[in-house]
Design a protein around this motif. Structure first.
Motif, PDB file in Angstrom:
ATOM      1  N   VAL A   1       3.594   3.587 -18.562  1.00  0.00           N
ATOM      2  CA  VAL A   1       4.764   3.994 -19.351  1.00  0.00           C
ATOM      3  C   VAL A   1       5.802   4.619 -18.419  1.00  0.00           C
ATOM      4  CG1 VAL A   1       5.567   5.549 -21.179  1.00  0.00           C
ATOM      5  CG2 VAL A   1       3.411   4.312 -21.464  1.00  0.00           C
ATOM      6  N   GLN A   2       5.331   5.477 -17.519  1.00  0.00           N
ATOM      7  CA  GLN A   2       6.235   6.151 -16.582  1.00  0.00           C
ATOM      8  C   GLN A   2       6.945   5.154 -15.675  1.00  0.00           C
ATOM      9  OE1 GLN A   2       4.396   9.291 -14.253  1.00  0.00           O
ATOM     10  NE2 GLN A   2       6.386  10.316 -14.107  1.00  0.00           N
TER      11      GLN A   2
ATOM     12  N   ARG B   1      13.705   9.160 -20.728  1.00  0.00           N
ATOM     13  CA  ARG B   1      12.918   8.599 -21.835  1.00  0.00           C
ATOM     14  C   ARG B   1      11.450   8.980 -21.688  1.00  0.00           C
ATOM     15  NH1 ARG B   1      15.357   6.194 -26.015  1.00  0.00           N
ATOM     16  NH2 ARG B   1      16.608   5.122 -24.458  1.00  0.00           N
ATOM     17  N   PHE B   2      10.964   8.996 -20.452  1.00  0.00           N
ATOM     18  CA  PHE B   2       9.569   9.369 -20.244  1.00  0.00           C
ATOM     19  C   PHE B   2       9.318  10.809 -20.708  1.00  0.00           C
ATOM     20  CE2 PHE B   2       5.972  10.983 -17.755  1.00  0.00           C
ATOM     21  CZ  PHE B   2       4.993  10.095 -18.193  1.00  0.00           C
TER      22      PHE B   2
ATOM     23  N   GLU C   1      -2.203  10.270 -30.257  1.00  0.00           N
ATOM     24  CA  GLU C   1      -1.750  10.372 -28.873  1.00  0.00           C
ATOM     25  C   GLU C   1      -1.439   9.000 -28.278  1.00  0.00           C
ATOM     26  OE1 GLU C   1      -4.410  12.284 -26.074  1.00  0.00           O
ATOM     27  OE2 GLU C   1      -2.794  12.438 -24.592  1.00  0.00           O
ATOM     28  N   LEU C   2      -2.351   8.056 -28.498  1.00  0.00           N
ATOM     29  CA  LEU C   2      -2.181   6.710 -27.963  1.00  0.00           C
ATOM     30  C   LEU C   2      -0.905   6.051 -28.509  1.00  0.00           C
ATOM     31  CD1 LEU C   2      -3.591   4.670 -26.170  1.00  0.00           C
ATOM     32  CD2 LEU C   2      -5.002   3.986 -28.118  1.00  0.00           C
ATOM     33  N   SER C   3      -0.687   6.162 -29.803  1.00  0.00           N
ATOM     34  CA  SER C   3       0.509   5.536 -30.398  1.00  0.00           C
ATOM     35  C   SER C   3       1.772   6.212 -29.860  1.00  0.00           C
ATOM     36  CB  SER C   3       0.449   5.567 -31.926  1.00  0.00           C
ATOM     37  OG  SER C   3       0.418   6.882 -32.403  1.00  0.00           O
ATOM     38  N   ALA C   4       1.700   7.521 -29.630  1.00  0.00           N
ATOM     39  CA  ALA C   4       2.868   8.231 -29.094  1.00  0.00           C
ATOM     40  C   ALA C   4       3.198   7.759 -27.675  1.00  0.00           C
ATOM     41  CB  ALA C   4       2.616   9.741 -29.100  1.00  0.00           C
ATOM     42  N   TRP C   5       2.178   7.638 -26.837  1.00  0.00           N
ATOM     43  CA  TRP C   5       2.436   7.205 -25.450  1.00  0.00           C
ATOM     44  C   TRP C   5       3.062   5.818 -25.403  1.00  0.00           C
ATOM     45  CZ3 TRP C   5       3.254  10.076 -21.533  1.00  0.00           C
ATOM     46  CH2 TRP C   5       2.608  11.308 -21.404  1.00  0.00           C
ATOM     47  N   LEU C   6       2.709   4.969 -26.351  1.00  0.00           N
ATOM     48  CA  LEU C   6       3.177   3.582 -26.280  1.00  0.00           C
ATOM     49  C   LEU C   6       4.395   3.264 -27.141  1.00  0.00           C
ATOM     50  CD1 LEU C   6      -0.286   1.790 -26.206  1.00  0.00           C
ATOM     51  CD2 LEU C   6       1.330   2.098 -24.311  1.00  0.00           C
TER      52      LEU C   6
END
Ligand SMILES: [Fe+2]
Ligand SMILES: [Fe+2]
Length: 187
Positions: free
Chosen positions: A9-10, A17-18, A43-48
């Protein structure tokens, strides 16, 4: 697994945005813990959720085509969620329905959204990096009443779109109508 995802993601997003995504992940985990929602999925949905947020329409079109996802005349800012949801399995090997739903609906909401999707929808508005006035009251309410926070987030989205003369998705209207009705009936 989560560390690998964060790195990807980074690498894909601007620092600004990151930082937003990091804030959403922290907020989503916190809200999930308070409201007894699956923290890992939140958490997973937030990261993606914003993985494709900075792609051009042309890039989105190519990514969509690859998985047979139709983008038609949908406005560009609304494509990144549904597209990430459609590519979740291919890009990250994730097949979880709740994570997929949360990512797909995070921008406009949906009447039938489940708890993980609700947490992400609210966290996206109230993460600490957000400074809009509309985020403040939602931040306080989200600590104790997730349904009310979802309704307020939908209202904040609609208010913002009205002020900017932008189209309002019918899903957002249906969501706020339904939740406020339910809240008003039970209080
Ligand atoms: Fe987004
Ligand atoms: Fe976001």
């Amino acid at each position: 697994m989560m560390e690998v995802i964060k790195k990807r993601v980074q690498a894909r997003l601007s620092p600004h945005r990151f930082a937003h995504v990091e804030g959403v992940a922290k907020t989503a985990v916190r809200l999930a813990a308070i409201h007894d929602v699956d923290e890992k999925r939140a958490e997973l949905s937030a990261w993606l959720h914003d993985y494709y947020r900075e792609d051009s329409r042309e890039s989105l079109r190519r990514l969509a085509e690859e998985v047979g996802f139709l983008i038609e005349d949908q406005p560009t800012p609304l494509l990144h969620g549904p597209l990430m949801a459609a590519r979740l399995s291919l890009d990250f090997g994730i097949d979880d329905l709740e994570v997929r739903e949360a990512i797909a609906t995070h921008t406009i909401g949906d009447e039938t959204m489940g708890p993980v999707a609700q947490v992400l929808f609210v966290a996206d508005l109230i993460e600490p990096g957000r400074t809009f006035a509309s985020a403040l009251p939602v931040r306080a309410v989200a600590e104790r009443d997730l349904a009310r926070a979802v309704a307020m987030t939908a209202d904040a989205t609609i208010t913002h779109l009205l002020a900017a003369h932008l189209p309002i998705a019918k899903e957002t209207v249906a969501l706020r109508n339904r939740i406020w009705k339910r809240i008003d009936e039970t209080t």
